[in-house]
Design an enzyme around this catalytic site. Structure first.
Site, PDB file in Angstrom:
ATOM      1  N   CYS A 115      32.976  34.410  36.990  1.00 21.85           N
ATOM      2  CA  CYS A 115      32.438  35.694  36.527  1.00 21.85           C
ATOM      3  C   CYS A 115      33.350  36.841  36.994  1.00 21.85           C
ATOM      4  CB  CYS A 115      31.014  35.859  37.072  1.00 21.85           C
ATOM      5  SG  CYS A 115      30.125  37.255  36.374  1.00 21.85           S
ATOM      6  N   CYS A 116      33.705  36.831  38.281  1.00 21.02           N
ATOM      7  CA  CYS A 116      34.591  37.887  38.800  1.00 21.02           C
ATOM      8  C   CYS A 116      35.968  37.815  38.149  1.00 21.02           C
ATOM      9  CB  CYS A 116      34.744  37.760  40.314  1.00 21.02           C
ATOM     10  SG  CYS A 116      33.430  38.540  41.252  1.00 21.02           S
ATOM     11  N   CYS A 199      28.643  44.859  41.641  1.00 21.91           N
ATOM     12  CA  CYS A 199      27.727  44.666  40.516  1.00 21.91           C
ATOM     13  C   CYS A 199      26.305  44.475  41.048  1.00 21.91           C
ATOM     14  CB  CYS A 199      28.146  43.443  39.711  1.00 21.91           C
ATOM     15  SG  CYS A 199      29.761  43.593  38.940  1.00 21.91           S
ATOM     16  N   CYS A 202      24.896  41.119  42.517  1.00 20.24           N
ATOM     17  CA  CYS A 202      25.659  40.565  43.642  1.00 20.24           C
ATOM     18  C   CYS A 202      25.742  41.527  44.832  1.00 20.24           C
ATOM     19  CB  CYS A 202      27.073  40.211  43.189  1.00 20.24           C
ATOM     20  SG  CYS A 202      27.098  39.140  41.754  1.00 20.24           S
ATOM     21  N   CYS A 226      36.127  39.682  45.220  1.00 23.78           N
ATOM     22  CA  CYS A 226      36.035  39.415  43.783  1.00 23.78           C
ATOM     23  C   CYS A 226      37.304  38.756  43.271  1.00 23.78           C
ATOM     24  CB  CYS A 226      35.766  40.699  43.018  1.00 23.78           C
ATOM     25  SG  CYS A 226      37.106  41.884  43.102  1.00 23.78           S
TER      26      CYS A 226
HETATM   27  S1  SF4 Z   1      30.413  40.933  41.297  1.00 19.49           S
HETATM   28 FE1  SF4 Z   1      28.898  39.478  40.451  1.00 19.49          FE
HETATM   29  S2  SF4 Z   1      28.344  40.233  38.389  1.00 19.49           S
HETATM   30 FE2  SF4 Z   1      30.205  41.324  39.076  1.00 19.49          FE
HETATM   31  S3  SF4 Z   1      31.866  40.198  38.153  1.00 19.49           S
HETATM   32 FE3  SF4 Z   1      31.581  39.346  40.226  1.00 19.49          FE
HETATM   33  S4  SF4 Z   1      30.105  37.628  40.057  1.00 19.49           S
HETATM   34 FE4  SF4 Z   1      30.069  38.838  38.120  1.00 19.49          FE
END
Ligand code: SF4
Length: 238
Positions: A115-116, A199, A202, A226
């Site tokens: 995701c990151c 985010c 998180c 991240c």
């Molecule tokens: S902080 Fe969380 S929601 Fe944001 S990109 Fe990374 S895993 Fe995804």
């Protein structure tokens, strides 16, 4: 520009330098970078307290300097509002965001690293490429958490891309000291008790010692990164 301070020297300087000396050192590093790179020196701005302090420092040295913000679909509404205010005030801040579909709507839970990578690292790579960046300026600080002790003020982790960390030696309280003394607006979420912002899914309020303890709680990334400080960024030209 080249790093000429040893890791041990940097560690000592964190406590040996006073606040005013650190500010002078930061301004000197940015000035040196701007003299070398000019418009190819660009500040990254995550809209957190460290980033807005660095942005303020950069603007003192080079009022015309450019910056970029990487945002995601999961940023809290307060951060999005703060981002709009910042961009209105500083149109030279460009926004980068990956709005492509992701394999799972809860990817932050099932695969936070992926995701990151998709939502943060890839847009940073795009910013570096599209803005012609040869030196990016970050708000990284070595006292911020367990994952942030192995950095230098001037780094070249990617060949041909200098990373400047001008407030590497600052303590958390010195960031707040700088922001208060210069009346720099900050993300309103800090008033709710957050110490490190990311985010929404998180990021939690945490009173633990580690400043980043509220990040990615309950995952393997807890208190971690991240990826923008650990992954290659200049892939297109490397
Ligand atoms: S902080 Fe969380 S929601 Fe944001 S990109 Fe990374 S895993 Fe995804």
């Amino acid at each position: 520009m080249r790093e000429n301070t040893t890791a041990q020297d940097l560690k000592d300087l964190v406590d040996d330098l006073n606040f005013a000396q650190k500010v002078d050192r930061s301004l000197g590093l940015i000035k040196e970078a701007y003299e070398e790179f000019g418009d190819r020196m660009v500040a990254a701005n995550s809209l957190g307290k460290d980033s807005v302090a660095v942005w303020h420092l950069v603007k003192r040295v080079a009022p015309e300097a450019r910056g970029f913000i990487v945002t995601t679909r999961f940023k809290p509404a307060e951060t999005v509002k703060f981002m709009r205010e910042q961009v209105k005030r500083y149109p030279e801040l460009r926004i980068f965001k990956n709005d492509d579909p992701i394999p799972d709507p809860e990817l932050y839970r099932t695969a936070p690293d992926l995701c990151c990578n998709l939502l943060k690292v890839q847009p940073v790579q795009r910013a570096i490429e599209e803005m012609g960046v040869d030196c990016w300026v970050t708000g990284l600080r070595c006292t911020e958490g367990r994952t942030r002790t192995d950095y230098r003020e001037i780094e070249e982790r990617d060949k041909g891309l200098i990373k400047l960390n001008p407030i590497l030696l600052w303590h958390e309280r010195e960031v707040w000291q700088y922001l208060a003394l210069n009346q720099v607006p900050v993300n309103p979420l800090y008033a709710e008790g957050y110490r490190s912002l990311g985010c929404a899914p998180c990021t939690s309020i945490s009173s633990k010692g580690d400043e980043r303890a509220g990040r990615w709680i309950g995952t393997s990334k807890c208190g971690g990164e991240c990826g923008i400080h650990t992954r290659p960024l200049k892939t297109a030209k490397a």
